[in-house]
Design an enzyme around this catalytic site. Structure first.
Site, PDB file in Angstrom:
ATOM      1  N   LYS A  30       0.825  -1.217   0.000  1.00 19.22           N
ATOM      2  CA  LYS A  30       0.000   0.000   0.000  1.00 19.22           C
ATOM      3  C   LYS A  30       0.858   1.266   0.000  1.00 19.22           C
ATOM      4  CE  LYS A  30      -2.035  -1.498   3.762  1.00 19.22           C
ATOM      5  NZ  LYS A  30      -1.364  -2.799   3.825  1.00 19.22           N
ATOM      6  N   THR A  32       3.892   1.729  -1.095  1.00 24.15           N
ATOM      7  CA  THR A  32       4.533   1.936  -2.403  1.00 24.15           C
ATOM      8  C   THR A  32       3.532   2.543  -3.387  1.00 24.15           C
ATOM      9  OG1 THR A  32       5.747  -0.074  -1.945  1.00 24.15           O
ATOM     10  CG2 THR A  32       5.902   0.770  -4.177  1.00 24.15           C
ATOM     11  N   GLU A  48      -0.845   5.949   6.506  1.00 16.92           N
ATOM     12  CA  GLU A  48      -1.466   5.386   7.709  1.00 16.92           C
ATOM     13  C   GLU A  48      -0.736   5.872   8.960  1.00 16.92           C
ATOM     14  OE1 GLU A  48      -3.144   0.938   8.053  1.00 16.92           O
ATOM     15  OE2 GLU A  48      -1.004   1.167   7.948  1.00 16.92           O
ATOM     16  N   ARG A 104      -5.629   2.533   3.818  1.00 19.47           N
ATOM     17  CA  ARG A 104      -6.674   1.898   4.612  1.00 19.47           C
ATOM     18  C   ARG A 104      -7.761   2.893   4.999  1.00 19.47           C
ATOM     19  NH1 ARG A 104      -3.621  -2.330   7.478  1.00 19.47           N
ATOM     20  NH2 ARG A 104      -3.712  -4.075   6.034  1.00 19.47           N
TER      21      ARG A 104
END
Ligand code: DCP
Length: 230
Positions: A30, A32, A48, A104
């Site tokens: 994620k 990257t 995140e 996320r």
């Protein structure tokens, strides 16, 4: 209500950014993906808050959760829920960009990680009930718009290999079975659609490939992904 006005996203009469959430198993790539788009497009990127989960006023709830999930699962997940809510609601005054991409979401925190702790018998029912009450209150009373979910679909084995390579101290204890459970929950949510409600349409990107191939897939999907903002 969501509509399009002169090519821009309009929500309840106000011009708003489109929100794209990058989802996938632990170590699915994620970060990257977010880095790639932040370098190559004019979008706002929110990573995140994992550094906060590793250090809240000198405590490391992420490490505690892996050491003893039954005791510390609720501690970590309460804090994850707060920090994700904060991310969803944050207003960053940056160069104007119609798109916000984030790692996320408050939805996967609940539908994947809290569910996993509970279903695997590692979270007491009362902890699960309290977290669920909080989550339900939040999504009923606070608007958390998401316009697109990009699902980086990996095999649990690939994530396990990547985890071993990156060697984050807290994660050394993660067995393959843990990644398999997280994978299954993601598949049931985003592919089979048999578990929790979907907050947005889903774009699936196969993500077992090496870096070069992943970057070319991001390039191929660029228009589809960024179209969420136009
Ligand atoms: N985590 C958790 N509960 C959540 C969210 C995350 O226990 N609700 C844990 C799983 C990982 C760590 O936090 O140990 C960081 O998780 P991510 O998979 O979100 O971040 P990565 O850095 O692993 O993502 P990627 O490698 O895909 O960039």
């Amino acid at each position: 209500m969501l509509s399009s006005f002169q090519g821009k996203l309009v929500r309840n009469g106000e011009e708003k950014k489109a929100v794209i959430c990058i989802e996938g198993n632990i170590a699915s790539g994620k970060t990257t993906c977010l880095e790639y788009f932040s370098k190559t497009s004019n979008i706002e990127v929110l990573t995140e808050p994992v550094s906060k989960w590793r250090n809240v006023r000198g405590h490391n709830p992420l490490a505690l959760m892996y050491q003893d999930p039954a005791r510390w699962g609720i501690t970590l997940q309460t804090y994850v829920q707060l920090t994700m809510l904060d991310r969803h609601l944050s207003t960053i005054v940056s160069v104007y960009s119609p798109v916000r991409m984030m790692e996320r979401s408050i939805f996967s925190a609940k539908y994947i990680f809290v569910e996993n702790l509970f279903k695997s018998g590692k979270m007491p029912e009362v902890d699960y009930a309290v977290l669920t009450e909080w989550f339900d209150w939040i999504i009923t009373n606070i608007s958390i718009p998401v316009d697109l979910i990009v699902y980086l679909q990996t095999s649990p084995q690939t994530c396990h290999e990547r985890l071993k390579q990156r060697c984050r101290e807290e994660e050394k204890v993660i067995p393959l079975e843990y990644l398999e459970s997280i994978h299954q929950l993601y598949e049931d949510w985003l592919i089979n659609r048999t578990s929790s409600p979907l907050p947005a349409p889903v774009l699936v990107i196969p993500a077992d490939h090496d870096l070069q191939k992943m970057l070319s897939q991001y390039e191929e999907n660029r228009d589809k992904i960024l179209a969420a903002g136009y």
